[in-house]
Structures are given as C-alpha cells and as structure tokens.
Design a protein around this motif. Structure first.
Motif, mmCIF file in Angstrom:
data_model
loop_
_atom_site.group_PDB
_atom_site.id
_atom_site.type_symbol
_atom_site.label_atom_id
_atom_site.label_comp_id
_atom_site.label_asym_id
_atom_site.label_seq_id
_atom_site.Cartn_x
_atom_site.Cartn_y
_atom_site.Cartn_z
ATOM 1 N N SER A 286 0.839 -1.201 0.000
ATOM 2 C CA SER A 286 0.000 0.000 0.000
ATOM 3 C C SER A 286 0.874 1.250 0.000
ATOM 4 O O SER A 286 2.075 1.193 0.248
ATOM 5 N N HIS A 391 -0.648 11.615 2.238
ATOM 6 C CA HIS A 391 -0.890 10.359 2.938
ATOM 7 C C HIS A 391 -0.692 10.498 4.444
ATOM 8 O O HIS A 391 -1.394 9.856 5.231
ATOM 9 N N THR A 398 -8.795 9.002 0.061
ATOM 10 C CA THR A 398 -8.632 8.198 -1.154
ATOM 11 C C THR A 398 -8.523 9.144 -2.340
ATOM 12 O O THR A 398 -8.773 10.351 -2.222
#
Length: 448
Positions: A286, A391, A398
């Motif tokens: 991820s 992030h 998202t």
C-alpha cells in the motif's frame, strides 16, 4: 595508515580491499553525498589508493549513468584496483549489509507492525519522511535550478506528474530531449558541471594517480566488452528462467530491471515510478507501507534505492508466494529478487564502460541532457513530497475523496518541525527521524 609524503603507497591485497569495502557497507549512511565523501576521505586522502583527479573522473562517469552513483563508484574503484572480481566484490559488499539489515527490520515491521507501540513509532516517522523528501527537493533544486529555463523544466515535470499523471519514463525522456535541444540552441542555460570539485590540497602521490597509466586489465577491448555483455545477459536470463514458475517474483524481476534503467537523478527520482508500479499496477504493497519502507531505508546504511528490498519483501510476503507457512522465506526471496535485478545493470554499466572511460579520460559530452534530467528530478521529488504529505496528514483519504476522514494535526506539526530542523538548523536526517519516532512513541503512550 600513514605514508611518506613523496612515496606511493603499496598496492593493497585483495583481502585488504575486501575488508575496506565490507566496512564501507556498514558505515555508508548519509545518502550518496555522504557515502562519496567517506570514500574520498579514506581512499584519496588517507590511504591514497586513488588520486584526486582519477577519483573525480570516475565519479563524473557514474553521475551520468542511471543507478546509485555511490555504489557504481565502489564498483569502478574496486575494478580499477583488482579487475572484474574486485569490482564485483566492492559493489556487492556495499549493498549486502543493507540487504540483511533492511530484511530483518522489514520482518519485524510485518510480524509485529500491528502492535500499538510500533504503530506509534511509525506515526512519528511518516511525517518525518515528508520533511526529508521536501528537504531533498529544496537541496537539489537550490543547486540545479540555476536559471529560468531549468525552473520551467522542473515546473513542467511537477505538473506532468501531479496534474496529468504522466508516466515517469516519459518525464525523464522529455527532460533529456529538452536538455539535448537546449544545449544546442542555448548552451549557456545548460552548462553542466559537478559539485564534486577537486580539492587543492595535495595528498601526495597515489597508487592510481592522474599520471599513472591504466593497469593491464583496464585497457579497452571489444572482445572483453562483448564478454561482459554476454555474461550479464546470461545472468539476467538465467535468473528470469529460475523465476518462471513464480508469477509475482518474475514480475518483480522484470519491473525492477526497468526501474534500474530509469534511476537518473538518484533514488528520490525513481521512487514515483516504483510507487506507480508496486502500489498502483501490481498491488504488492500500500501507499502507507511504501512510506514506512522509505523511513526504514533512510535509517539503514547503503544506497536509498535499497528501499526496493523492502518493496520486494513486503510484496512476496503479502502475496505468500511460497505458501502461507513460508512467509519469511518468501520475504527474503522477494527482497533478493528486487536487489539482484535493481543492481545488476549498475555492475554492467561499470564493467562494460569503465575501460573505455579509462582509455579516453576526456570530458564526457552528455552534460546538457543530464542537466535537463536533473531539473526535472526537482519537480519529480516535489511531487513525491506532496504525495507523501497527503498520505501522512490525511491518512484515511482516497483518490476519489482526497480530504476525507479528517486531517491529522500531529502529522502536520511534526512534518513542519522536521523540515525546519533539516533546513534551518542543519540536523542530520537520522537524528530528525529518531526524534520524530520518539515523539510518535510518546504520543501513543499518552493517548493509550
């Protein structure tokens, strides 16, 4: 090890050189600039195995190549002193300690990463990584962007990645083309150069000095060049054949081969390409894990591009490529595949090209395209800082909802404080990351 000022030092044995390269692998912190400075101090000034101009000539060649220039420089110098095996051993020992340390840390991260204290530590490290990457953009940009043309190339590269999601190879190719054309029509704007200038201090005559001819093994020959290329292609093909039954590992081999050929401008420049492939295309890990991997890469010795070992380890572990009962073996295999295919081209570039470089020792005429690429790299790294910052500050966001889940003020404050510590106060990267890790740990203990 001291020598009379007017005497050349004795030629080191293969064993003496091996011990030095192994030591270098364990102490090579501080990114390429720090690693090159350590080698210069030891090999040029103290041991005098390599002369000043010979060292810089080798470095200039390595800086023109894709791949980690500090590791390539070790291959070059090891090869110059002890031939092909000298180069192979030097380059391998430069990355081997990093591989084992990073693999061990990645195993701890995956096996115990859900522990609250570990999560707290990484909550402090992630915003520190944002600051480190932003500081890298500022540091490289302040040296590389010397005029408005180069600023424009950097801005276009940033826009191409941020607004239009253009592939990284296209950005590099366009920048090189702009540099090649610009070097012809406006050469003053693309006059390259290296920041590693020769020191005026005389260290005394060196074993391989500017006035010493290349050793016999360093003389250029077409037959030797073809032999190196054939052996390298054979190794690559054999490794891919061994992975034929492992789809994930085979895909990693092909992907990291391409990544290795695109690492102009250092590891920060290729990380967006690694992210695109490893996270978005293949789903090996991820985006948050990629940030954690970069943090681990920053705190271990060796070139930063060794973060690919983390990517390979996590990808092979999460995909359980050797079955659910062999996750550690899978991780080690994935890290090994990523490392082998990333660094194989570096060995080939040096072992194939260094004899030609030694035979000419003239100025290399690729500065204008390289200057264009370096300018674009500033925009690329800034894009990476923006992505990591997003992030870190919006951990639950998202692409469809970029600001959902609420912001994390702790991450924003830590990132800002870390950047100021690096930029204004000149603290070392490892010191800043360690302090931020402690802040994250303290926060996790306080909030339970």
């Amino acid at each position: 090890m001291t020598h009379l000022h007017g005497d050349r030092p004795a030629h080191p044995t293969f064993g003496q050189a091996l011990l030095y390269w192994l030591k270098l692998g364990f102490i090579s912190f501080g990114g390429p600039a720090g690693q090159i400075a350590v080698m210069h101090a030891e090999l040029v000034e103290r041991r005098r195995w390599i002369g000043e101009r010979r060292f810089l000539h080798a470095l200039n060649y390595c800086m023109l190549l894709p791949g980690p220039e500090a590791q390539q420089l070790t291959v070059y110098l090891g090869w110059l002193m002890h031939g092909t095996w000298g180069g192979v051993v030097a380059g391998t020992l430069f990355v081997l300690p990093s591989y084992f340390i990073l693999a061990a840390l990645t195993w701890v991260y995956l096996a115990f990463g859900d522990v609250a204290l570990v999560q707290g530590v990484f909550a402090g490290i992630k915003p520190a990584v944002v600051a480190v990457v932003a500081f890298a953009a500022w540091r490289i940009g302040s040296r590389a962007l010397r005029n408005g043309v180069l600023w424009t190339i950097a801005a276009l590269a940033f826009a191409g990645l941020t607004l239009f999601d253009l592939p990284f190879p296209l950005i590099v190719l366009a920048a090189a083309l702009a540099g090649a054309i610009g070097g012809r029509i406006a050469p003053a704007h693309f006059a390259g150069g290296t920041s590693h200038r020769a020191d005026s201090t005389a260290h005394g005559p060196a074993l391989h000095d500017d006035d010493t001819p290349p050793p016999a093994h360093a003389r250029f020959s077409v037959a030797r060049l073809l032999a190196v290329l054939l052996v390298a292609l054979g190794l690559w093909a054999a490794a891919m054949a061994l992975l034929a039954g492992q789809t994930v590992l085979r895909d990693m081999g092909a992907f990291f081969t391409k990544a290795a050929l695109l690492t102009f401008g250092g590891a920060y420049a290729v990380l967006p390409y690694v992210y695109q492939g490893a996270v978005e295309t293949h789903g090996w890990l991820s985006g948050a894990q990629m940030m954690d991997g970069l943090a681990l890469g920053e705190t271990t010795p060796g070139p930063l591009i060794m973060v690919v070992a983390f990517v390979g380890f996590v990808g092979a572990w999460t995909q359980a490529v050797l079955g659910p009962d062999a996750l550690l073996a899978a991780g080690l295999a994935g890290a090994g595949v990523a490392t082998f295919f990333t660094f194989l081209p570096s060995f080939v570039f040096i072992l194939a090209g260094a004899p030609l470089v030694e035979s000419t020792r003239g100025n290399l005429k690729f500065t204008a395209p390289l200057t264009g690429i370096t300018a674009a790299v500033v925009g690329v790294i800034l894009n990476l800082a923006l992505f990591f910052g997003w992030h870190a500050v919006w951990p639950h966001a998202t692409a469809a909802a970029p600001f959902s889940g609420g912001a994390d003020p702790f991450a924003a404050l830590v990132a800002a404080a870390a950047f100021v510590a690096l930029w204004r106060h000149g603290l070392g990267i490892m010191t800043v990351i360690a302090v931020c890790a402690l802040l994250g740990l303290a926060r996790s203990l306080l909030i339970g």
